[in-house]
Design a protein around this motif. Structure first.
Motif, mmCIF file in Angstrom:
data_model
loop_
_atom_site.group_PDB
_atom_site.id
_atom_site.type_symbol
_atom_site.label_atom_id
_atom_site.label_comp_id
_atom_site.label_asym_id
_atom_site.label_seq_id
_atom_site.Cartn_x
_atom_site.Cartn_y
_atom_site.Cartn_z
ATOM 1 N N VAL A 3 11.866 45.223 -6.076
ATOM 2 C CA VAL A 3 11.297 43.687 -6.120
ATOM 3 C C VAL A 3 12.091 43.330 -7.768
ATOM 4 C CG1 VAL A 3 8.805 42.797 -6.285
ATOM 5 C CG2 VAL A 3 9.405 45.240 -4.698
ATOM 6 N N ILE A 4 12.535 41.750 -7.853
ATOM 7 C CA ILE A 4 12.979 41.111 -9.017
ATOM 8 C C ILE A 4 11.329 40.723 -8.972
ATOM 9 C CG2 ILE A 4 14.207 39.827 -10.138
ATOM 10 C CD1 ILE A 4 16.574 41.780 -8.533
ATOM 11 N N ASN A 61 9.084 38.266 -5.973
ATOM 12 C CA ASN A 61 9.552 38.947 -4.627
ATOM 13 C C ASN A 61 11.163 38.302 -4.352
ATOM 14 O OD1 ASN A 61 10.534 40.260 -2.516
ATOM 15 N ND2 ASN A 61 9.433 39.971 -1.482
ATOM 16 N N LEU A 62 12.085 38.185 -5.698
ATOM 17 C CA LEU A 62 12.681 37.190 -6.007
ATOM 18 C C LEU A 62 14.243 37.401 -4.824
ATOM 19 C CD1 LEU A 62 13.560 36.347 -9.347
ATOM 20 C CD2 LEU A 62 12.623 34.564 -7.694
ATOM 21 N N LEU A 63 14.349 38.269 -4.691
ATOM 22 C CA LEU A 63 15.243 38.727 -2.798
ATOM 23 C C LEU A 63 14.341 38.768 -1.936
ATOM 24 C CD1 LEU A 63 16.443 42.742 -4.860
ATOM 25 C CD2 LEU A 63 17.795 40.129 -5.046
ATOM 26 N N ASP A 64 13.583 38.230 -1.696
ATOM 27 C CA ASP A 64 12.922 38.331 -0.649
ATOM 28 C C ASP A 64 12.747 38.894 0.131
ATOM 29 O OD1 ASP A 64 10.960 36.343 0.941
ATOM 30 O OD2 ASP A 64 13.152 35.064 1.780
ATOM 31 N N ILE A 82 7.290 31.247 -5.757
ATOM 32 C CA ILE A 82 8.154 30.374 -6.841
ATOM 33 C C ILE A 82 7.099 29.020 -7.131
ATOM 34 C CG2 ILE A 82 9.744 28.704 -7.877
ATOM 35 C CD1 ILE A 82 11.598 31.533 -6.877
ATOM 36 N N GLY A 83 6.697 29.562 -7.963
ATOM 37 C CA GLY A 83 5.239 28.107 -8.445
ATOM 38 C C GLY A 83 5.363 28.181 -10.113
ATOM 39 N N LEU A 84 4.128 27.322 -10.717
ATOM 40 C CA LEU A 84 4.469 26.237 -11.589
ATOM 41 C C LEU A 84 3.080 27.170 -12.202
ATOM 42 C CD1 LEU A 84 5.663 24.722 -13.933
ATOM 43 C CD2 LEU A 84 4.441 23.079 -12.615
#
Length: 93
Positions: free
Chosen positions: A29-30, A51-54, A80-82
């Protein structure tokens, strides 16, 4: 700026379902976060991703003893969020 990397090798869980052990596969997990802070006001703006690798993986599996029933909790997909935070009152810097 922060990047987190987590690796878990394959493993068995001691939670026994019937006569079988629960098996978890490899997990990588990244997560990342970029944050800017306006010091006088305390305003914080953050762009983040988890979970950037999805990758899809079981985050937890639980069995009900003697029934053969298994519940699995699947980890969330890529997010992805703000975030925007502005302290007020006593919390203000």
């Amino acid at each position: 700026f922060r990047i987190d990397y987590s690796y878990r090798s394959p493993m068995f869980d001691s939670n026994v379902v019937g006569n079988e052990l629960i098996w978890y596969g490899t997990r990588e997990v990244i997560n990342a976060r970029f944050q800017l802070t306006h010091i006088p006001s305390g305003l914080e703006v953050s762009l983040y991703g988890t979970n950037l690798l999805d990758k899809e993986y079981d985050s937890r599996v639980v069995g009900v003893a003697g029934t053969g029933i298994v519940f699995a909790s699947i980890a969330p997909p890529r997010v992805i969020g703000l975030e925007i935070a502005l302290p007020f009152g006593a919390a203000r810097r």
